[in-house]
Enzyme design. Structure first.
Site, PDB file in Angstrom:
ATOM      1  CG  HIS A   7      -0.248  -0.014   2.578  1.00 42.89           C
ATOM      2  ND1 HIS A   7       0.135  -1.081   3.054  1.00 42.89           N
ATOM      3  CD2 HIS A   7       0.277   1.005   3.353  1.00 42.89           C
ATOM      4  CE1 HIS A   7       0.523  -0.847   4.410  1.00 42.89           C
ATOM      5  NE2 HIS A   7       0.339   0.493   4.509  1.00 42.89           N
ATOM      6  CG  HIS A  79       4.001   4.675   5.280  1.00 37.15           C
ATOM      7  ND1 HIS A  79       3.079   5.213   6.224  1.00 37.15           N
ATOM      8  CD2 HIS A  79       3.546   3.338   5.090  1.00 37.15           C
ATOM      9  CE1 HIS A  79       2.082   4.471   6.390  1.00 37.15           C
ATOM     10  NE2 HIS A  79       2.334   3.155   5.607  1.00 37.15           N
ATOM     11  CD  GLU A 129       3.579  -0.197   7.083  1.00 46.04           C
ATOM     12  OE1 GLU A 129       3.113   0.478   6.182  1.00 46.04           O
ATOM     13  OE2 GLU A 129       3.167  -0.872   8.016  1.00 46.04           O
TER      14      GLU A 129
HETATM   15 CO    CO Z   1       1.334   1.359   6.279  1.00 47.89          CO
END
Ligand code: CO
Length: 136
Positions: A7, A79, A129
């Protein structure tokens, strides 16, 4: 090491306006807001054919994205998250190669899977991430 983009998270100062932009202007399917008190955010998911964009808005007093929005009042990309098959092996390899892992012990992220974050200064200013999805 990394696989697909899991994502992309975008911090938004006004969640309803953010939803309206993706739903009405861009014509995407956007889920209803979901509070994640343990992460200090309210999120919606913009579900796209190849990945998910998350709009994140601060929830509560010590939200991890409050400082980001203070510096970026219009919002911005917060992020990017990539899948990894084995998060502990990824952390060990990254640390051995000198990358800064912000939490060496993976924590359970917003999707219920273990995640770690990598220092944005090591990745051209982008907070990264890594998430280990369940084995299929
Ligand atoms: Co995230």
């Amino acid at each position: 090491m990394i696989g697909r983009v899991n994502h992309i998270a975008i911090a938004v100062p006004d969640l309803q306006k953010g939803i309206a932009k993706y739903r009405e202007l861009l014509g995407a399917h956007v889920t209803e807001p979901h509070d994640l008190p343990e992460h200090g955010v309210t999120t919606v998911f913009v579900k796209l054919p190849n990945t998910v964009v998350e709009l994140v808005h601060p929830l509560g007093d010590k939200s991890p994205i409050a400082g980001f929005l203070a510096k970026n009042p219009d919002g911005g990309m917060h992020h990017i998250c990539y899948d990894v098959e084995d998060i502990k092996a990824a952390v060990d390899e990254l640390v051995a190669k000198g990358a800064r892992v912000l939490n060496r012990e993976p924590k359970i992220g917003a999707h219920g899977n273990p995640v770690v974050f990598l220092h944005p200064k090591d990745f051209n200013g982008v907070l990264v991430e890594l998430e280990q999805p369940p084995k299929k």
